[in-house]
Design a protein around this motif. Structure first.
Motif, mmCIF file in Angstrom:
data_model
loop_
_atom_site.group_PDB
_atom_site.id
_atom_site.type_symbol
_atom_site.label_atom_id
_atom_site.label_comp_id
_atom_site.label_asym_id
_atom_site.label_seq_id
_atom_site.Cartn_x
_atom_site.Cartn_y
_atom_site.Cartn_z
ATOM 1 N N GLN A 149 -4.307 5.102 5.557
ATOM 2 C CA GLN A 149 -5.079 5.894 4.585
ATOM 3 C C GLN A 149 -4.158 6.566 3.580
ATOM 4 O OE1 GLN A 149 -7.527 8.375 7.273
ATOM 5 N NE2 GLN A 149 -9.141 8.041 5.760
ATOM 6 N N ALA A 150 -2.983 6.981 4.053
ATOM 7 C CA ALA A 150 -2.051 7.665 3.168
ATOM 8 C C ALA A 150 -1.194 6.676 2.397
ATOM 9 C CB ALA A 150 -1.177 8.626 3.977
ATOM 10 N N ALA A 151 -1.541 5.394 2.476
ATOM 11 C CA ALA A 151 -0.866 4.332 1.722
ATOM 12 C C ALA A 151 0.634 4.286 1.967
ATOM 13 C CB ALA A 151 -1.167 4.471 0.234
ATOM 14 N N ILE A 152 1.016 4.478 3.220
ATOM 15 C CA ILE A 152 2.452 4.424 3.500
ATOM 16 C C ILE A 152 2.750 3.571 4.734
ATOM 17 C CG2 ILE A 152 2.492 6.569 4.875
ATOM 18 C CD1 ILE A 152 5.255 7.070 3.495
ATOM 19 N N TRP A 153 1.704 3.023 5.320
ATOM 20 C CA TRP A 153 1.857 2.224 6.537
ATOM 21 C C TRP A 153 2.874 1.088 6.357
ATOM 22 C CZ3 TRP A 153 1.410 2.014 11.546
ATOM 23 C CH2 TRP A 153 1.379 0.770 12.191
ATOM 24 N N ARG A 195 3.819 11.734 1.637
ATOM 25 C CA ARG A 195 2.704 10.912 2.107
ATOM 26 C C ARG A 195 2.581 10.961 3.636
ATOM 27 N NH1 ARG A 195 3.612 5.446 -0.412
ATOM 28 N NH2 ARG A 195 5.608 6.325 -1.071
ATOM 29 N N ILE A 196 3.746 11.127 4.323
ATOM 30 C CA ILE A 196 3.690 11.330 5.774
ATOM 31 C C ILE A 196 2.943 12.636 6.067
ATOM 32 C CG2 ILE A 196 5.077 11.865 7.843
ATOM 33 C CD1 ILE A 196 5.275 8.948 7.097
ATOM 34 N N CYS A 197 3.222 13.657 5.251
ATOM 35 C CA CYS A 197 2.538 14.942 5.448
ATOM 36 C C CYS A 197 1.036 14.805 5.196
ATOM 37 C CB CYS A 197 3.126 16.015 4.538
ATOM 38 S SG CYS A 197 4.803 16.461 4.998
ATOM 39 N N ILE A 198 0.683 13.977 4.213
ATOM 40 C CA ILE A 198 -0.745 13.741 3.970
ATOM 41 C C ILE A 198 -1.353 12.995 5.166
ATOM 42 C CG2 ILE A 198 -2.401 12.527 2.489
ATOM 43 C CD1 ILE A 198 -0.540 13.191 0.111
ATOM 44 N N ILE A 246 7.300 8.565 -10.190
ATOM 45 C CA ILE A 246 6.674 7.425 -9.517
ATOM 46 C C ILE A 246 5.990 7.873 -8.225
ATOM 47 C CG2 ILE A 246 7.165 5.231 -8.363
ATOM 48 C CD1 ILE A 246 9.284 4.769 -10.571
ATOM 49 N N SER A 247 6.677 8.721 -7.474
ATOM 50 C CA SER A 247 6.061 9.256 -6.256
ATOM 51 C C SER A 247 4.820 10.066 -6.606
ATOM 52 C CB SER A 247 7.041 10.149 -5.502
ATOM 53 O OG SER A 247 8.204 9.441 -5.173
ATOM 54 N N THR A 248 4.925 10.819 -7.720
ATOM 55 C CA THR A 248 3.794 11.626 -8.170
ATOM 56 C C THR A 248 2.568 10.748 -8.415
ATOM 57 O OG1 THR A 248 5.249 13.239 -9.181
ATOM 58 C CG2 THR A 248 2.991 13.193 -9.978
ATOM 59 N N LEU A 249 2.811 9.633 -9.106
ATOM 60 C CA LEU A 249 1.719 8.716 -9.413
ATOM 61 C C LEU A 249 1.082 8.182 -8.138
ATOM 62 C CD1 LEU A 249 1.076 8.248 -12.336
ATOM 63 C CD2 LEU A 249 2.007 5.934 -12.138
ATOM 64 N N LYS A 250 1.931 7.876 -7.149
ATOM 65 C CA LYS A 250 1.407 7.352 -5.885
ATOM 66 C C LYS A 250 0.519 8.374 -5.201
ATOM 67 C CE LYS A 250 4.792 3.862 -4.645
ATOM 68 N NZ LYS A 250 6.076 3.634 -4.001
ATOM 69 N N ILE A 251 0.960 9.640 -5.219
ATOM 70 C CA ILE A 251 0.166 10.691 -4.589
ATOM 71 C C ILE A 251 -1.159 10.867 -5.334
ATOM 72 C CG2 ILE A 251 0.099 13.155 -3.959
ATOM 73 C CD1 ILE A 251 2.300 11.971 -2.384
ATOM 74 N N GLU A 252 -1.092 10.767 -6.678
ATOM 75 C CA GLU A 252 -2.322 10.916 -7.469
ATOM 76 C C GLU A 252 -3.314 9.792 -7.171
ATOM 77 O OE1 GLU A 252 -1.446 11.326 -11.615
ATOM 78 O OE2 GLU A 252 -0.276 13.151 -11.321
ATOM 79 N N ASP A 253 -2.788 8.552 -7.112
ATOM 80 C CA ASP A 253 -3.669 7.419 -6.781
ATOM 81 C C ASP A 253 -4.304 7.641 -5.420
ATOM 82 O OD1 ASP A 253 -3.007 6.261 -9.106
ATOM 83 O OD2 ASP A 253 -1.585 4.799 -8.273
#
Lengths: 316, 252
Positions: free
Chosen positions: B131-135, B156-159, B182-189
């Motif tokens: 779900q946090a798109a980091i798997w 994203r681990i924290c999310i 770039i990380s910011t964009l990933k969190i926003e998506d």
């Protein structure tokens, strides 16, 4: 112990010193650097001198003509200088069991105290508890011994099946109290060093205060707590005076229960050194060598733990 | 689409000692939306966010009056902080993974709430990380320290860690301020993706961010809500002069 570091310092100093030649101010600088260096060398030289002295004296009886068997010494269960019998295995066992006992009691109690002071207690209560702990750390060990003899030994005497109070149990009780300040102070500072953000994260996930402390704060402080434990082991193993007064100091035999007397390595040395001579004296130094090796292992362990903490720190 | 009220805040005042940090806040926050709080530093937006999951309880000398309800239930009078925080998860400004493995970080919440079974935990961890798109990035190193990965991954681990307790609401306190673009964009998506299942409230310093991802925006200034409405309206036709000044970059 830290020879590599010292050598590095010496070469650095030499390099800086060379640059400084020819200038009045830099000359002064060099003088002071040398004074600092000499001060620093004093402790290094002392360690080297002590090691050399203890090892030369302590290893003497096992070499040359009429040498005493080292295995008899290290595995022997009886100490009788009058009959030239020098066995210290039962002392090693006594020292180790007493230390382990003190750690098993002292670490949980000390850690709980540290948690209480760092996380739970209101400031006013901390203002009472902390000075008490500092005072405990400052009490001379002979006083601990006297207290142990006057109170703990008397209590044990009442319940012991052997009818005697001087025992392994008495040693464990007194050592537990003696290592508490070390365990508490070091654990507390490592608990306080845990970033607030870990606590917030834990609370944010719906953890209670106790869960936060034991699942998040204490694990994050574990290397500091481990260092505290190792230092506690060193303190307990090296303690002499208090232990000598309450251990019973039997002349032989492994301790079979908590009620039995023990003869720690430290008290063996301190009891007889004043009148021993010749081989007897050398054997006391040999006991010192064994004790020294234990302490060395503990120090190496501590260096390993603290360097690991350093590595973790840079990773963050 | 019908807007369902998740949080309802009325006449909320908050004091740090004698300093009033929040003044008479009235606001409804809607389910399944992203609500952004914007405003200059010290305007009370983070304080308000922490009032919603009672993180302010941890600070000494805070007094709060007024009411905040979650699904109609008063969170200060009729609910304990622990069950509230289980329903309202939080992601912090600095990524703050515990000094443990990635797996243990995500499993922390479920374990706290009594889940012991290995297979159940495995499922929760995988689901949350997906779900946090980091798997895909961490599936081969679940046993590695969560502090040994990049800041964006840590966040994203924290999310994921927050998602693992299956909250209804996720509060994000400037979640990207410590991260690269770039990380910011990933969190926003990710936030936009998550709003299908969760109500999200995000505090941000970054106006473009609020504009990009939020449905509703509240503008805070010196402890007051100056204006609250649809993000589009706030950014295009603010009705208050102060909001307009802030959004056009005239101050703050």
């Amino acid at each position: 112990m830290n020879n590599a570091g010292k050598e590095k310092m010496v070469t650095e100093n030499a390099a800086i010193g060379n640059q400084a030649v020819g200038n009045q101010k830099d000359y002064k600088d060099l003088v002071f650097r040398t004074i600092f260096l000499l001060c620093a060398l004093l402790s290094v030289l002392s360690v080297i001198a002590i090691i050399t002295f203890v090892f030369t004296k302590g290893l003497k009886p096992f070499f040359g003509e009429n040498a005493y068997s080292f295995s008899d010494f290290i595995t022997g269960l009886k100490w009788d200088p009058g009959k030239e019998v020098y066995g210290i295995f039962y002392m090693i066992v006594g020292s180790i069991i007493a230390t382990l006992g003190a750690i098993m009691l002292g670490v949980p109690i000390g850690l709980m105290t540290a948690v209480f002071i760092a996380e739970i207690a209101p400031k006013k209560m901390v203002a009472i508890i902390r000075p008490a702990i500092e005072l405990l750390a400052g009490i001379p060990s002979v006083i601990y011994g006297a207290f142990g003899l006057g109170v703990i030994v008397q209590l044990i005497k009442k319940v012991s099946p052997t009818g005697q109070g001087e025992s392994l149990l008495a040693v464990i009780c007194v050592l537990t109290i003696m290592i508490l300040p070390t365990i508490i102070t070091l654990s507390e500072s490592s608990l306080r060093a845990v970033p607030k953000s870990y606590r917030e994260a834990s609370y944010g996930l719906g953890a209670s205060k106790i869960q936060t402390i034991f699942k998040s704060v204490v694990p994050a402080a574990r290397s500091g707590i481990l260092s505290a434990t190792v230092l506690g082991i060193g303190r307990a193993l090296g303690e002499t005076m208090a232990v000598m007064m309450i251990a019973g100091n039997n002349i032989g035999g492994l301790p079979g229960s908590l009620w039995d007397k023990i003869r720690p390595l430290t008290s063996n040395i301190s009891m007889e050194m004043s009148y021993a001579s010749g081989r007897h004296q050398d054997m006391l130094f040999a006991t010192g060598v064994v004790l020294f090796l234990f302490i060395l292992v503990i120090n190496l362990l501590l260096i390993k733990i603290t360097s690991k903490v350093g590595a973790q720190g840079t990773k963050n | 689409m019908n807007d369902i009220t998740k949080f309802s805040v009325s006449d909320l005042n908050l004091f740090y000692g004698s300093f009033q940090a929040l003044k008479n806040i009235n606001m409804d926050i809607y389910k399944g939306k992203i609500t952004a709080f914007i405003g200059p530093s010290g305007c009370g937006k983070s304080t308000f966010l922490k009032t919603i999951n009672r993180m302010n309880d941890l600070i000494e000398g805070v007094t709060i009056n007024g009411t905040v309800t979650l699904d109609g239930v008063d969170i200060y009078k009729e609910m304990d902080a622990i069950s509230l925080r289980t329903r309202v998860g939080m992601v912090f400004q600095q990524p703050n993974p515990f000094p443990m493995s990635i797996y243990d970080n995500v499993a922390y919440g479920p374990r706290i709430h009594g889940i012991r079974k290995k297979s159940t935990l495995d499922e929760i961890v995988e689901k949350s990380l997906r779900q946090a798109a980091i798997w895909d990035e961490v599936k081969d190193k679940l046993k590695k320290s969560a502090q040994a990965i990049s800041g964006g991954q840590q966040q994203r681990i924290c999310i994921a860690r927050t998602l693992a307790i299956e909250p209804e609401v996720i509060l994000m306190d400037e979640p990207t301020s410590a991260l690269d673009p770039i990380s910011t964009l990933k969190i926003e998506d990710l936030a936009s993706e998550l709003k299908k299942d969760y109500t999200i409230i995000i505090v941000t310093h970054n106006m473009q961010q609020a504009g990009r991802i939020s449905d509703k925006t509240a503008f805070f200034l010196t402890g007051e809500v100056i204006e609250y409405g649809d993000t589009e309206q706030i950014f295009n036709k603010p009705s208050n002069k102060k909001t307009e000044d802030y959004i056009t970059g005239r101050f703050g």
